[in-house]
Design a protein around this motif. Sequence first.
Motif, PDB file in Angstrom:
ATOM      1  N   TRP A  84      46.267 -22.477  20.538  1.00  0.00           N
ATOM      2  CA  TRP A  84      46.775 -21.209  20.026  1.00  0.00           C
ATOM      3  C   TRP A  84      47.126 -20.195  21.121  1.00  0.00           C
ATOM      4  O   TRP A  84      48.133 -19.521  21.036  1.00  0.00           O
ATOM      5  CB  TRP A  84      45.748 -20.582  19.082  1.00  0.00           C
ATOM      6  N   PHE A  85      46.246 -20.086  22.114  1.00  0.00           N
ATOM      7  CA  PHE A  85      46.388 -19.008  23.101  1.00  0.00           C
ATOM      8  C   PHE A  85      46.648 -19.497  24.524  1.00  0.00           C
ATOM      9  O   PHE A  85      46.774 -18.696  25.441  1.00  0.00           O
ATOM     10  CB  PHE A  85      45.123 -18.134  23.096  1.00  0.00           C
ATOM     11  N   ASN A  86      46.696 -20.810  24.711  1.00  0.00           N
ATOM     12  CA  ASN A  86      46.923 -21.387  26.035  1.00  0.00           C
ATOM     13  C   ASN A  86      45.799 -21.025  27.017  1.00  0.00           C
ATOM     14  O   ASN A  86      46.018 -20.961  28.229  1.00  0.00           O
ATOM     15  CB  ASN A  86      48.280 -20.933  26.600  1.00  0.00           C
ATOM     16  N   PHE A  87      44.598 -20.778  26.493  1.00  0.00           N
ATOM     17  CA  PHE A  87      43.438 -20.489  27.338  1.00  0.00           C
ATOM     18  C   PHE A  87      42.844 -21.819  27.802  1.00  0.00           C
ATOM     19  O   PHE A  87      42.049 -22.437  27.107  1.00  0.00           O
ATOM     20  CB  PHE A  87      42.387 -19.684  26.576  1.00  0.00           C
ATOM     21  N   LYS A  88      43.222 -22.250  28.978  1.00  0.00           N
ATOM     22  CA  LYS A  88      42.867 -23.585  29.454  1.00  0.00           C
ATOM     23  C   LYS A  88      41.713 -23.595  30.446  1.00  0.00           C
ATOM     24  O   LYS A  88      41.195 -24.653  30.780  1.00  0.00           O
ATOM     25  CB  LYS A  88      44.095 -24.250  30.089  1.00  0.00           C
ATOM     26  N   GLY A  89      41.335 -22.457  30.957  1.00  0.00           N
ATOM     27  CA  GLY A  89      40.279 -22.414  31.961  1.00  0.00           C
ATOM     28  C   GLY A  89      38.890 -22.595  31.379  1.00  0.00           C
ATOM     29  O   GLY A  89      38.603 -22.159  30.270  1.00  0.00           O
ATOM     30  N   ILE A  90      38.042 -23.269  32.137  1.00  0.00           N
ATOM     31  CA  ILE A  90      36.630 -23.424  31.780  1.00  0.00           C
ATOM     32  C   ILE A  90      35.842 -23.553  33.070  1.00  0.00           C
ATOM     33  O   ILE A  90      36.272 -24.224  34.006  1.00  0.00           O
ATOM     34  CB  ILE A  90      36.399 -24.651  30.859  1.00  0.00           C
ATOM     35  N   THR A  91      34.720 -22.863  33.153  1.00  0.00           N
ATOM     36  CA  THR A  91      33.920 -22.923  34.372  1.00  0.00           C
ATOM     37  C   THR A  91      33.294 -24.302  34.524  1.00  0.00           C
ATOM     38  O   THR A  91      33.142 -25.041  33.540  1.00  0.00           O
ATOM     39  CB  THR A  91      32.807 -21.865  34.356  1.00  0.00           C
ATOM     40  N   MET A  92      32.917 -24.633  35.749  1.00  0.00           N
ATOM     41  CA  MET A  92      32.258 -25.917  35.978  1.00  0.00           C
ATOM     42  C   MET A  92      30.963 -26.010  35.184  1.00  0.00           C
ATOM     43  O   MET A  92      30.664 -27.041  34.566  1.00  0.00           O
ATOM     44  CB  MET A  92      31.974 -26.120  37.473  1.00  0.00           C
ATOM     45  N   ALA A  93      30.202 -24.911  35.184  1.00  0.00           N
ATOM     46  CA  ALA A  93      28.940 -24.900  34.434  1.00  0.00           C
ATOM     47  C   ALA A  93      29.205 -25.087  32.939  1.00  0.00           C
ATOM     48  O   ALA A  93      28.500 -25.836  32.262  1.00  0.00           O
ATOM     49  CB  ALA A  93      28.190 -23.590  34.679  1.00  0.00           C
ATOM     50  N   GLY A  94      30.245 -24.410  32.435  1.00  0.00           N
ATOM     51  CA  GLY A  94      30.587 -24.551  31.017  1.00  0.00           C
ATOM     52  C   GLY A  94      31.048 -25.949  30.685  1.00  0.00           C
ATOM     53  O   GLY A  94      30.720 -26.489  29.623  1.00  0.00           O
ATOM     54  N   CYS A  95      31.799 -26.553  31.596  1.00  0.00           N
ATOM     55  CA  CYS A  95      32.307 -27.911  31.399  1.00  0.00           C
ATOM     56  C   CYS A  95      31.160 -28.919  31.351  1.00  0.00           C
ATOM     57  O   CYS A  95      31.096 -29.764  30.456  1.00  0.00           O
ATOM     58  CB  CYS A  95      33.279 -28.252  32.526  1.00  0.00           C
ATOM     59  N   LEU A  96      30.242 -28.823  32.306  1.00  0.00           N
ATOM     60  CA  LEU A  96      29.115 -29.755  32.353  1.00  0.00           C
ATOM     61  C   LEU A  96      28.176 -29.544  31.167  1.00  0.00           C
ATOM     62  O   LEU A  96      27.592 -30.495  30.646  1.00  0.00           O
ATOM     63  CB  LEU A  96      28.360 -29.598  33.671  1.00  0.00           C
ATOM     64  N   THR A  97      28.037 -28.281  30.735  1.00  0.00           N
ATOM     65  CA  THR A  97      27.201 -27.994  29.565  1.00  0.00           C
ATOM     66  C   THR A  97      27.811 -28.597  28.307  1.00  0.00           C
ATOM     67  O   THR A  97      27.102 -29.198  27.485  1.00  0.00           O
ATOM     68  CB  THR A  97      27.047 -26.477  29.382  1.00  0.00           C
ATOM     69  N   THR A 132      41.266 -32.283  25.869  1.00  0.00           N
ATOM     70  CA  THR A 132      40.960 -31.050  25.140  1.00  0.00           C
ATOM     71  C   THR A 132      39.517 -30.604  25.349  1.00  0.00           C
ATOM     72  O   THR A 132      39.165 -29.482  25.003  1.00  0.00           O
ATOM     73  CB  THR A 132      41.187 -31.247  23.630  1.00  0.00           C
ATOM     74  N   TYR A 133      38.688 -31.488  25.885  1.00  0.00           N
ATOM     75  CA  TYR A 133      37.288 -31.146  26.162  1.00  0.00           C
ATOM     76  C   TYR A 133      36.823 -31.898  27.406  1.00  0.00           C
ATOM     77  O   TYR A 133      37.523 -32.768  27.929  1.00  0.00           O
ATOM     78  CB  TYR A 133      36.391 -31.477  24.953  1.00  0.00           C
ATOM     79  N   CYS A 134      35.651 -31.549  27.887  1.00  0.00           N
ATOM     80  CA  CYS A 134      35.130 -32.124  29.139  1.00  0.00           C
ATOM     81  C   CYS A 134      34.459 -33.460  28.867  1.00  0.00           C
ATOM     82  O   CYS A 134      33.220 -33.546  28.818  1.00  0.00           O
ATOM     83  CB  CYS A 134      34.159 -31.145  29.803  1.00  0.00           C
ATOM     84  N   GLU A 135      35.253 -34.479  28.673  1.00  0.00           N
ATOM     85  CA  GLU A 135      34.731 -35.827  28.515  1.00  0.00           C
ATOM     86  C   GLU A 135      34.278 -36.345  29.879  1.00  0.00           C
ATOM     87  O   GLU A 135      34.911 -36.088  30.896  1.00  0.00           O
ATOM     88  CB  GLU A 135      35.817 -36.719  27.928  1.00  0.00           C
ATOM     89  N   ASP A 193      39.808 -21.270  42.632  1.00  0.00           N
ATOM     90  CA  ASP A 193      38.389 -21.108  42.342  1.00  0.00           C
ATOM     91  C   ASP A 193      37.760 -22.480  42.147  1.00  0.00           C
ATOM     92  O   ASP A 193      38.070 -23.184  41.182  1.00  0.00           O
ATOM     93  CB  ASP A 193      38.219 -20.268  41.077  1.00  0.00           C
ATOM     94  N   PRO A 194      36.846 -22.897  43.043  1.00  0.00           N
ATOM     95  CA  PRO A 194      36.267 -24.244  42.932  1.00  0.00           C
ATOM     96  C   PRO A 194      35.336 -24.409  41.738  1.00  0.00           C
ATOM     97  O   PRO A 194      34.959 -25.525  41.400  1.00  0.00           O
ATOM     98  CB  PRO A 194      35.499 -24.404  44.257  1.00  0.00           C
ATOM     99  N   SER A 195      34.966 -23.293  41.111  1.00  0.00           N
ATOM    100  CA  SER A 195      34.052 -23.381  39.972  1.00  0.00           C
ATOM    101  C   SER A 195      34.786 -23.357  38.639  1.00  0.00           C
ATOM    102  O   SER A 195      34.156 -23.253  37.593  1.00  0.00           O
ATOM    103  CB  SER A 195      33.041 -22.222  40.024  1.00  0.00           C
ATOM    104  N   THR A 196      36.110 -23.449  38.657  1.00  0.00           N
ATOM    105  CA  THR A 196      36.905 -23.413  37.428  1.00  0.00           C
ATOM    106  C   THR A 196      37.709 -24.692  37.257  1.00  0.00           C
ATOM    107  O   THR A 196      38.343 -25.168  38.191  1.00  0.00           O
ATOM    108  CB  THR A 196      37.877 -22.209  37.450  1.00  0.00           C
ATOM    109  N   PHE A 197      37.664 -25.259  36.039  1.00  0.00           N
ATOM    110  CA  PHE A 197      38.470 -26.409  35.685  1.00  0.00           C
ATOM    111  C   PHE A 197      39.550 -25.973  34.704  1.00  0.00           C
ATOM    112  O   PHE A 197      39.464 -24.893  34.108  1.00  0.00           O
ATOM    113  CB  PHE A 197      37.622 -27.511  35.042  1.00  0.00           C
ATOM    114  N   ILE A 198      40.552 -26.816  34.539  1.00  0.00           N
ATOM    115  CA  ILE A 198      41.656 -26.528  33.627  1.00  0.00           C
ATOM    116  C   ILE A 198      41.794 -27.684  32.645  1.00  0.00           C
ATOM    117  O   ILE A 198      42.021 -28.824  33.048  1.00  0.00           O
ATOM    118  CB  ILE A 198      42.983 -26.332  34.392  1.00  0.00           C
ATOM    119  N   LEU A 199      41.654 -27.380  31.359  1.00  0.00           N
ATOM    120  CA  LEU A 199      41.839 -28.369  30.297  1.00  0.00           C
ATOM    121  C   LEU A 199      43.278 -28.283  29.803  1.00  0.00           C
ATOM    122  O   LEU A 199      43.726 -27.231  29.354  1.00  0.00           O
ATOM    123  CB  LEU A 199      40.867 -28.094  29.144  1.00  0.00           C
ATOM    124  N   LEU A 200      44.019 -29.372  29.903  1.00  0.00           N
ATOM    125  CA  LEU A 200      45.445 -29.366  29.557  1.00  0.00           C
ATOM    126  C   LEU A 200      45.703 -29.458  28.060  1.00  0.00           C
ATOM    127  O   LEU A 200      46.800 -29.186  27.605  1.00  0.00           O
ATOM    128  CB  LEU A 200      46.162 -30.517  30.264  1.00  0.00           C
TER     129      LEU A 200
END
Length: 309
Positions: free
Chosen positions: A88-101, A179-182, A10-17
């Motif tokens: 805690w939950f290994n939820f690493k996905g974040i949308t591109m829009a969410g990341c830029l926001t 951990t965040y979209c720097e 998915d090109p609109s999803t990023f992964i935060l490690l």
Amino acid sequence: MAAFNLTTSDPSTFILLGIPGLEAAHIWISIPFSMFYIIGLFGNFMLLFVVGKEETLHRPMYLLLFLLALTDIGTSTSIVPKALFIFWFNFKGITMAGCLTQMFFLHAVSIMQSAVLVTMAFDRYVAICSPLSYATILTNARIAKLWLLGLIRPVLLMLPLPLLLSRQPFCANHIIPHTYCEHIAVAKMSCEDTTVNRTYSLVMAFLVVGSDLTLVALLIIRAVLRISSKKAYGKALNTCTAHLCVMLTSFTLFFFSALTHQFGQHVSLHVHIILANLFFLLPPILNSIIYGVKIQELRDKIFKYTCRR
């Protein structure tokens, strides 16, 4: 819980490690993270409550503390909940829009905080150098106008960052070792040249925050140097001590984080990420403690609500 798939189509999803290299210790790292966050929230919400509740504190200095507490809550809340979901939950996905926001909000609120610190330095300067004119120079209406200016400035300066990145093509893995979209961490994923993004980010960091820091230092130094009486000198220095402590904690961590992102190739990645997070975790705690302890009137009001018999 199963790990998040590190190869997304998915090109609109990023992964935060999170913190690469310390994945096995994520649960343990989350303990101080969550404790710092809760303590910071408690201290700053207490400041907000006391200043909002007590009409005697509806004065410029305390209204500025109110605004500083708001920015402290905003910066830590913009990164900690997502980081804890990773730990805690290994939820690493974040949308591109969410990341830029997240990126825009994080950097914009940081610049708002810098503007509040400058206004607080000006408040102390007027209180020391023109105490008789203080009430006419710094009114609540003027503080509101300065806050509005401090709100518009970061929006105009930081909006180009997500806009420039949104036009960049990103490489296939979409993995962000953070951990965040720097901003720089996201820019490094681009398949094209990001010189403009990196230059703009660095210039804004040093032009805006550097000029604010210089202005704060000049105001405090000029205020102290204009005092001739030894007794008044000590009183003025005591008045500025809390502000100097807050400045040192906020700006030192900021510049270290910004410089290591740009030039810290020899700094271990996990060390840099932990320190970058501390920049948003420690000031909210320290600011509320420093001002709550140093300003007697505020300290008395806090005791009034926390130590009732």
